[in-house]
Design a protein around this motif. Structure first.
Motif, PDB file in Angstrom:
ATOM      1  N   UNK A  35       0.836  -1.201   0.000  1.00 50.54           N
ATOM      2  CA  UNK A  35       0.000   0.000   0.000  1.00 50.54           C
ATOM      3  C   UNK A  35       0.871   1.252   0.000  1.00 50.54           C
ATOM      4  N   UNK A  36       0.260   2.340  -0.410  1.00 52.62           N
ATOM      5  CA  UNK A  36       0.884   3.658  -0.289  1.00 52.62           C
ATOM      6  C   UNK A  36      -0.149   4.589   0.334  1.00 52.62           C
ATOM      7  N   UNK A  37       0.324   5.564   1.073  1.00 48.53           N
ATOM      8  CA  UNK A  37      -0.552   6.542   1.704  1.00 48.53           C
ATOM      9  C   UNK A  37      -0.447   7.863   0.967  1.00 48.53           C
ATOM     10  N   UNK A  38      -1.598   8.406   0.603  1.00 52.66           N
ATOM     11  CA  UNK A  38      -1.671   9.689  -0.079  1.00 52.66           C
ATOM     12  C   UNK A  38      -2.614  10.572   0.715  1.00 52.66           C
ATOM     13  N   UNK A  39      -2.019  11.554   1.417  1.00 52.83           N
ATOM     14  CA  UNK A  39      -2.778  12.406   2.338  1.00 52.83           C
ATOM     15  C   UNK A  39      -3.463  11.519   3.371  1.00 52.83           C
ATOM     16  N   UNK A  40      -4.785  11.488   3.396  1.00 46.28           N
ATOM     17  CA  UNK A  40      -5.469  10.667   4.402  1.00 46.28           C
ATOM     18  C   UNK A  40      -6.044   9.389   3.807  1.00 46.28           C
ATOM     19  N   UNK A  41      -5.564   8.998   2.628  1.00 44.29           N
ATOM     20  CA  UNK A  41      -6.087   7.817   1.956  1.00 44.29           C
ATOM     21  C   UNK A  41      -5.003   6.750   1.849  1.00 44.29           C
ATOM     22  N   UNK A  42      -5.448   5.486   1.843  1.00 46.18           N
ATOM     23  CA  UNK A  42      -4.559   4.344   1.635  1.00 46.18           C
ATOM     24  C   UNK A  42      -4.934   3.704   0.309  1.00 46.18           C
ATOM     25  N   UNK A  43      -3.927   3.473  -0.555  1.00 50.31           N
ATOM     26  CA  UNK A  43      -4.172   2.954  -1.892  1.00 50.31           C
ATOM     27  C   UNK A  43      -3.401   1.671  -2.120  1.00 50.31           C
TER      28      UNK A  43
END
Length: 390
Positions: A316-324
């Motif tokens: 996973x990667x975190x972008x701001x407050x989201x996990x993708x």
């Protein structure tokens, strides 16, 4: 012959040139093939499936003793003696401090003398009334004299009762000159010294006595966390859900795990209006006395799930407050996908939304991938199923 020789020489030159050109073209073809291979990276992928998991939610806590009693003087006077040491374990009723009692002892003696005098007067009044009774019966004196005598007896008894109350009050004040422990426990800091003047209204306590045989870890959860709590644990009532919570682990501020498990005992009756949170209390036995009031740490509340989606955090990667995550689609093309994380472990995320069983995700090398890129999928190791998730 000259013509034939010339033709042969010319043919040989053309053949040599063609052969040389083919050799020169070979490196160029190999380079293009290598570039194509580099443009299609081989990356590990895994198929998402349902797995059992145990989730542990951690909360910061403050420890409180079963009783934390502030010891304050009930009478004014000079501190005559300190009978205990800081950190000493004391029993309920054990003397802790002694205040100069000379004035209170004299007040008690005076009140006790007044009580005895009033009781004697009441006895005289009773005798006087009893003497008049036969005289009234024989009509020697008027009944009003007996009535007056009985009234005087009642007044004398009331004065005796008042004097007795004053004596008891004086005795209580005298008893307060010896400050005793209201509960069993450990003595806290003692800021006063012998000879200090004490008052019953002073702001600072003499010390505290903490009963630490049983400790409470106090913490709060949000309204959303409370809603999750009610869903996770079985039971028809809130008390049944509290009883269903597994033993609670306590990790102290130095990172060590306390050697006794705790039990969730209660949840407060309402939410704090200023913070929007509700309080919980976990009880821990403290037979060795290692825990003290004011200690801090974290508690872990565990819950079990039968079928959840586990995804390695490295996938996973975190972008701001989201996990993708990076999803593998048709034609081995990749696409970013937002997931909802319900919990986590040391290795895995527990996904509640965004993925379904059968989806294939890329587990490594996802930082530089863009939507629509083509990869060569390779099998990856399944996610590690750890028993303790957060």
């Amino acid at each position: 012959m000259n013509t034939i020789s010339a033709l042969c020489n010319r043919f040989s030159k053309l053949a040599f040139g063609a052969l040389l050109g083919s050799f020169l073209l070979l490196p160029g073809c190999g380079k293009k093939q290598d570039e194509q291979k580099q443009m299609t990276p081989a990356l590990p992928v895994m198929k998402v499936q349902l797995s059992p998991a145990s989730v542990s939610s951690e909360y910061s806590v403050r420890l409180e003793g079963l009783a934390d009693a502030e010891i304050r003087p009930q009478v004014d006077g000079m501190l005559q003696a300190i009978l205990v040491r800081e950190g000493e374990k004391v029993k309920k009723g054990q003397p802790l401090f002694r205040i100069d009692d000379s004035a209170y002892r004299e007040q008690y003696n005076t009140a006790l003398a007044a009580q005895r005098a009033a009781e004697a007067q009441a006895a005289v009044a009773r005798v006087n009334a009893e003497k008049l009774l036969p005289l009234v019966e024989n009509k020697v004196i008027a009944p009003v004299q007996l009535t007056t005598a009985k009234a005087q007896e009642a007044a004398a008894r009331a004065q005796a009762a008042q004097a007795a109350a004053s004596a008891r009050s004086a005795a209580i004040n005298l008893d307060y000159t010896v400050v005793k422990a209201p509960v069993a426990g450990y003595i806290g800091r003692i800021p006063f010294r012998q000879g200090n003047l004490l008052t019953r209204n002073q702001a600072q306590a003499l010390t505290t006595v903490s009963d630490v045989g049983k400790m409470y870890a106090v913490f709060s959860i949000s309204e959303a966390g409370f809603a999750t709590f009610k869903k996770v644990y079985p039971g028809e009532t809130l008390q049944q859900k509290i009883d269903a919570v597994p033993p609670v682990k306590l990790t102290l501020s130095d990172g060590t795990v306390y050697n006794h498990d705790g039990k969730l005992e209660s949840i407060s009756g309402g939410f704090d209006a200023s913070t929007g949170s509700i309080g919980l209390r976990v009880a821990f036995l403290n037979p060795e006395g290692f825990l003290r009031s004011g200690n801090s740490g974290t508690v872990s509340l565990s819950s079990s799930y039968d079928k959840v989606i586990l995804v390695p955090q490295s996938a996973t990667v975190e972008l701001q407050d989201k996990v993708l995550v990076t999803l593998l689609t048709a034609g081995n093309k990749v696409a970013k996908r937002v997931i909802t994380v319900a919990g986590r472990s040391e290795e895995n995320y527990i996904v509640s939304d965004g993925l379904k069983p059968g989806d294939v995700i890329v587990t490594a090398g996802i930082e530089k991938l863009q939507d629509g890129m083509v990869i060569k999928p390779m099998p990856a190791a399944p996610p590690i199923q750890t028993p303790n998730a957060r």
